[in-house]
Design an enzyme around this catalytic site. Structure first.
Site, PDB file in Angstrom:
ATOM      1  CB  SER A 240      -0.918  -0.003   1.225  1.00  0.00           C
ATOM      2  OG  SER A 240      -0.129   0.217   2.386  1.00  0.00           O
ATOM      3  CE  LYS A 241      -1.294   6.674  -3.062  1.00  0.00           C
ATOM      4  NZ  LYS A 241      -0.981   5.822  -4.215  1.00  0.00           N
ATOM      5  NE  ARG A 242       0.496   0.512   5.952  1.00  0.00           N
ATOM      6  CZ  ARG A 242       1.007  -0.679   6.178  1.00  0.00           C
ATOM      7  NH1 ARG A 242       2.157  -0.788   6.803  1.00  0.00           N
ATOM      8  NH2 ARG A 242       0.378  -1.768   5.790  1.00  0.00           N
ATOM      9  N   GLY A 244       5.747   3.052   0.401  1.00  0.00           N
ATOM     10  CA  GLY A 244       6.478   3.780  -0.642  1.00  0.00           C
ATOM     11  C   GLY A 244       5.752   3.619  -1.954  1.00  0.00           C
TER      12      GLY A 244
END
Ligand code: GLU
Length: 468
Positions: A240-242, A244
């Site tokens: 996911s986005k977190r 990177g």
């Protein structure tokens, strides 16, 4: 299994991003097609008209192009094929393999309640009704899905997966407005495109059972199925986005080379022993879909960086110079027409430590800076009278150098230090500051070679004459 020539595909739905999982799916389809001498195709699943903007479609073309995974034939656009999908639904009706379901929304809701209470899937009374009883009101077209027995997916990655038919309701093929549903469209398109192997994300496993029923009802040969595990982040959680980057364009922007991405993505779920680095040719020769592991793969940034560094060290400096120029321009550096040549010369001297093209660009900044360089306070402090005098003597030696290369210049600097009776540490930092203006630069000889004779003397002259 049939001996049809292998045809694989990816079938992305344009979302505005090309996810790294889609990139890996494309890679595995491409590898398998090349391994078997088959073809790799692209279908754009653009039935969601809101999301499927020309831009979102372009993102997919660009992503595949950047990755070097371009399809062997023109892309197929699913939305344009709706008439053909309807035609197949009509053929299924005609065969008696599908039926018109006239349940009203209220009736459907009541059946849903009842089915839930009885712990079964919904059943339509219209499945076995006589066509003569057909009322004049909207209907959906449903497939007569088998209600007993099992549907077995013999998945090349996941193994044998068994679905109990009793748990599957009658699949809707056409909605009340006559639009085809997703599973119908996929089967008709895959059939018409001659797809022999469906290699895709494992979020589609239950669709494989649904799709099998349509193949059976049409008497078409179903493809070989291979469902790939997800890509997880380094912590084992869904990417996911977190974690990177997720989108192909982000990996590009972060300075990863496409050949490094191909090599690294191939390692995510597949591999050839412990080999970290392999060429496309080797991957094509070795790849088999049966060797893909069924557990989720974890993105490992250190490994990706290691692979990228390998390809940066191998790449043609001309090509890297173009890429570095693009990065520096995007950071508002002015690039002169002579800079290309300078970068080509510099890159081999600075690339060993670069994990990404961004780092490579950082390492090249010193060479494209324009004179007179503004020396940072600390660098100016290094230029004491004593050091200036020493550097002037060094300049004389350098002017006498016959060959301007790293080996020659290293030896010259070493001899000079000996003759002066000091360590290189006495003048090295000042020399480096005068040449680089405080930007990161390679060792002294490398910096001199990268800058070239003329620019080196000009920079030294600027520094030695300033404030003197
Ligand atoms: N359009 C689907 C997706 O983007 C892929 C369908 C398939 O590969 O069969 O997930």
């Amino acid at each position: 299994m049939s001996d049809r020539p292998v045809r694989t595909r990816i079938a992305p739905s344009p979302t505005g991003d090309m996810h790294i999982g889609t990139a890996r799916t494309a890679l595995f389809n491409w590898l398998y097609a090349l391994h078997t001498g088959g073809k790799f195709l692209l279908r754009i699943e653009d039935t969601d008209r809101e999301r499927s903007t020309p831009n979102a479609v372009q993102v997919i073309f660009d992503g595949l192009k950047w990755l070097g995974l371009e399809p062997d034939e023109e892309p197929v656009f699913q939305f344009t094929r709706a008439d053909r999908h309807r035609e197949v639904a009509m053929a299924l009706l005609e065969k008696g393999a599908a039926y018109r379901d006239y349940m009203t929304p209220e009736e459907l809701e009541a059946e849903r309640e009842k089915a839930r209470a009885e712990g079964r899937v919904i059943r339509s009374p219209w499945r076995d009704a006589s066509p003569n009883d057909a009322p004049d009101r909207p209907f959906v077209v449903r497939l007569k899905t088998p209600q007993t027995g099992e549907t077995v997916i013999d998945d090349q990655v996941k193994g044998r997966i068994v679905f109990q038919n009793a748990n599957l309701d009658d699949l809707i093929l056409l909605r009340t407005d006559g639009t085809p549903t997703y599973n119908l469209a996929v089967v008709v398109d895959d059939h018409d495109m001659g797809i022999t192997h469906v290699i895709r994300g494992d979020d589609h496993i239950s669709n494989a059972a649904r799709q099998t029923h349509i193949y059976q009802a049409m008497g078409w040969e179903a493809p070989v199925w291979a469902h790939l595990p997800m890509i997880h982040g380094p912590d084992g959680k869904k990417l996911s986005k977190r974690h990177g980057a997720q989108a192909v364009s982000e990996f590009d922007a972060m300075g990863y080379l496409p050949e490094a991405m191909r090599n690294y993505l191939a390692k995510l779920g597949w591999g050839h022993g412990d080999d970290e680095i392999f060429s496309d040719e080797q991957a094509i020769a070795w790849f088999d879909i049966k060797d893909v592991v069924s557990a989720p793969a974890r993105l490992d940034w250190d490994k990706l960086n290691h692979v990228n560094n390998h390809y940066i060290r191998q790449a043609d400096p001309e090509r890297l110079a173009d890429l570095v120029e693009g990065i520096l321009k995007s950071r508002d550096w002015q690039i002169a027409s002579t800079d290309h040549e300078v970068l080509v010369r510099t890159i081999p001297l600075v690339r060993d430590g670069a994990k990404t093209l961004l780092e490579l660009a950082d390492a090249c900044v010193f060479v494209i800076r324009k004179r007179p360089l503004e020396l940072p306070e600390k660098a100016r402090g290094l230029l004491t009278d004593e050091t200036r005098a020493r550097l002037s003597r060094l300049v004389e030696r350098l002017q006498a150098a016959t060959d301007w290369n790293v080996i020659e210049l290293e030896a010259l600097i070493r001899r000079f230090a000996e003759d002066e009776g000091v360590g290189i540490g006495k003048f090295g930092p000042a020399l480096r500051a005068a040449l680089s203006g405080g930007s990161p630069a390679p060792d002294l000889a490398g910096t001199l070679v990268a800058l070239g004779r003329e620019e080196s003397f000009a920079r030294l002259d600027d520094a030695l004459s300033s404030g003197a």
